[in-house]
Design a protein around this motif. Structure first.
Motif, short mmCIF file in Angstrom:
data_model
loop_
_atom_site.label_atom_id
_atom_site.label_comp_id
_atom_site.label_asym_id
_atom_site.label_seq_id
_atom_site.Cartn_x
_atom_site.Cartn_y
_atom_site.Cartn_z
N PRO A 1 -48.75 69.38 -45.75
CA PRO A 1 -49.98 68.59 -45.81
C PRO A 1 -50.16 67.80 -47.11
O PRO A 1 -50.62 66.66 -47.09
CB PRO A 1 -51.10 69.64 -45.64
N MET A 2 -49.82 68.40 -48.25
CA MET A 2 -50.01 67.68 -49.52
C MET A 2 -49.02 66.53 -49.64
O MET A 2 -49.37 65.43 -50.08
CB MET A 2 -49.87 68.66 -50.71
N ALA A 3 -47.77 66.76 -49.22
CA ALA A 3 -46.77 65.69 -49.25
C ALA A 3 -47.20 64.57 -48.30
O ALA A 3 -47.06 63.38 -48.60
CB ALA A 3 -45.41 66.24 -48.85
N SER A 4 -47.78 64.96 -47.17
CA SER A 4 -48.25 63.98 -46.19
C SER A 4 -49.39 63.15 -46.78
O SER A 4 -49.42 61.92 -46.64
CB SER A 4 -48.70 64.71 -44.92
N LEU A 5 -50.31 63.83 -47.47
CA LEU A 5 -51.44 63.12 -48.08
C LEU A 5 -50.95 62.09 -49.09
O LEU A 5 -51.49 60.98 -49.19
CB LEU A 5 -52.36 64.15 -48.75
N LYS A 6 -49.90 62.43 -49.83
CA LYS A 6 -49.36 61.49 -50.83
C LYS A 6 -48.78 60.25 -50.15
O LYS A 6 -48.93 59.13 -50.63
CB LYS A 6 -48.32 62.18 -51.71
N ASN B 1 -40.63 56.07 -43.76
CA ASN B 1 -41.85 56.84 -43.47
C ASN B 1 -43.03 55.86 -43.44
O ASN B 1 -42.84 54.65 -43.59
CB ASN B 1 -42.04 57.99 -44.47
N VAL B 2 -44.23 56.40 -43.23
CA VAL B 2 -45.39 55.53 -43.10
C VAL B 2 -45.62 54.71 -44.37
O VAL B 2 -46.03 53.54 -44.30
CB VAL B 2 -46.64 56.40 -42.75
N ALA B 3 -45.30 55.30 -45.53
CA ALA B 3 -45.52 54.58 -46.79
C ALA B 3 -44.56 53.39 -46.91
O ALA B 3 -44.99 52.26 -47.18
CB ALA B 3 -45.34 55.53 -47.97
N THR B 4 -43.26 53.63 -46.69
CA THR B 4 -42.31 52.52 -46.87
C THR B 4 -42.55 51.44 -45.81
O THR B 4 -42.46 50.24 -46.10
CB THR B 4 -40.84 53.02 -46.84
N ILE B 5 -42.90 51.85 -44.60
CA ILE B 5 -43.17 50.86 -43.55
C ILE B 5 -44.40 50.01 -43.92
O ILE B 5 -44.38 48.78 -43.84
CB ILE B 5 -43.37 51.55 -42.18
N ALA B 6 -45.47 50.68 -44.38
CA ALA B 6 -46.70 49.95 -44.72
C ALA B 6 -46.47 49.01 -45.90
O ALA B 6 -46.94 47.86 -45.90
CB ALA B 6 -47.83 50.94 -45.02
N VAL B 7 -45.72 49.47 -46.90
CA VAL B 7 -45.45 48.63 -48.07
C VAL B 7 -44.67 47.38 -47.64
O VAL B 7 -45.00 46.25 -48.04
CB VAL B 7 -44.66 49.43 -49.15
N ALA B 8 -43.66 47.55 -46.81
CA ALA B 8 -42.86 46.40 -46.38
C ALA B 8 -43.70 45.45 -45.52
O ALA B 8 -43.54 44.23 -45.59
CB ALA B 8 -41.61 46.86 -45.65
N CYS B 9 -44.61 46.00 -44.71
CA CYS B 9 -45.49 45.12 -43.90
C CYS B 9 -46.44 44.34 -44.80
O CYS B 9 -46.72 43.15 -44.56
CB CYS B 9 -46.30 45.94 -42.89
N PRO C 1 -38.45 59.65 -34.84
CA PRO C 1 -38.46 60.35 -36.12
C PRO C 1 -39.89 60.58 -36.62
O PRO C 1 -40.76 59.73 -36.42
CB PRO C 1 -37.73 59.37 -37.06
N ALA C 2 -40.10 61.75 -37.26
CA ALA C 2 -41.40 62.00 -37.90
C ALA C 2 -41.52 61.04 -39.08
O ALA C 2 -40.56 60.87 -39.83
CB ALA C 2 -41.45 63.44 -38.37
N LEU C 3 -42.67 60.42 -39.20
CA LEU C 3 -42.83 59.44 -40.28
C LEU C 3 -43.81 59.91 -41.34
O LEU C 3 -44.17 59.17 -42.26
CB LEU C 3 -43.26 58.08 -39.69
N LEU C 4 -44.24 61.17 -41.19
CA LEU C 4 -45.05 61.83 -42.22
C LEU C 4 -44.44 63.20 -42.46
O LEU C 4 -43.99 63.85 -41.51
CB LEU C 4 -46.49 62.01 -41.72
N PRO C 5 -44.44 63.66 -43.73
CA PRO C 5 -43.90 65.00 -43.99
C PRO C 5 -44.77 66.07 -43.32
O PRO C 5 -45.96 65.86 -43.12
CB PRO C 5 -44.00 65.14 -45.52
N ARG C 6 -44.15 67.20 -43.01
CA ARG C 6 -44.91 68.30 -42.39
C ARG C 6 -45.86 68.96 -43.38
O ARG C 6 -46.93 69.41 -43.00
CB ARG C 6 -43.93 69.37 -41.89
#
Ligand SMILES: N[C@@H](CCC(=O)N[C@@H](CS)C(=O)NCC(=O)O)C(=O)O
Length: 202
Positions: free
Chosen positions: A84-89, A152-160, A77-82
């Motif tokens: 660019p601004m949503a991805s940056l957030k 996504n990368v944010a939820t994974i990083a927060v849980a880590c 699965p893609a873990l960043l939005p396509r």
């Protein structure tokens, strides 16, 4: 691919989880950055983990860069939005979670020093960084910026990051008054990728 790291590092855990979620097969090269004889500088002149060695022998280090590389492979699965601004957030929240890991790590290193050399001021500074950041994350869950059911990368990083606080018992009362964040990380902790990368207790 080879992932160079230690089982207790939250940054390494973030990368392991992303690779497991994407079904990327990798060899784990266990090395401890704080031990004298470690070989990590062969991969990263900074001597930090994680470092990722590709099948072509290319080496990537610094976990956000490794995340970027893994996303470029285009494996679901893609873990960043396509967008660019949503991805940056999402990356901004990853940076906040990484900052919690940094502050947790500094606290652990400080507490490992002989008692007489420990700085209460430094420990307090780090605790405050963690507390402010957790408050921000609680708000992000409340306003829907972060969603418990979104991987996504944010939820994974927060849980880590929070997994590391739990593991090292840094800010042990972190869950008080942050019920939404508790729910988010508990949802993530149920995933197989999290269960398989739990830090060793011994
Ligand atoms: N910004 C780096 C931080 C990595 C980091 O600090 N890793 C720790 C282990 S949790 C480390 O290798 N520390 C060794 C050192 O600072 O010398 C990343 O995201 O990869």
């Amino acid at each position: 691919m080879k992932l160079v790291g230690s089982y207790t590092s939250p940054f390494v855990r973030k990368i392991s989880i992303i690779m497991l979620e994407k079904g990327i097969t990798f060899e784990f090269v266990n090395d401890a950055p704080y031990e004298a004889q470690n070989k990590i500088v062969q991969y990263n002149p900074l001597g930090k983990v994680p470092a990722l060695v590709t099948d072509d022998g290319e080496v990537w280090f610094n976990s956000p860069i490794i995340v970027e590389y893994l996303e470029l492979l285009g494996i679901a699965p893609a873990l960043l939005p396509r967008d660019p601004m949503a991805s940056l957030k999402v990356r901004q929240i990853e940076a906040l979670a990484d900052g919690i890991m940094d502050a947790g790590l500094v606290s652990v290193r400080e507490q490992a020093r002989p008692a007489a050399q420990q700085s209460e001021t430094e420990l307090l500074r780090q605790r405050e960084k963690i507390s402010r950041s957790l408050d921000t994350l609680e708000k992000y869950v409340a306003d829907g910026t972060l969603k418990a059911d979104e991987l996504n990368v944010a939820t994974i990083a927060v849980a880590c990051a929070i997994g590391y606080l739990n593991f090292r018992r840094v800010s042990p009362g972190w869950c008080v008054d942050r019920p939404k964040l508790v729910k988010l990380v508990e949802t993530l902790f149920q995933r197989e990728s999290f269960a398989r990368t739990e830090p060793p207790t011994a």
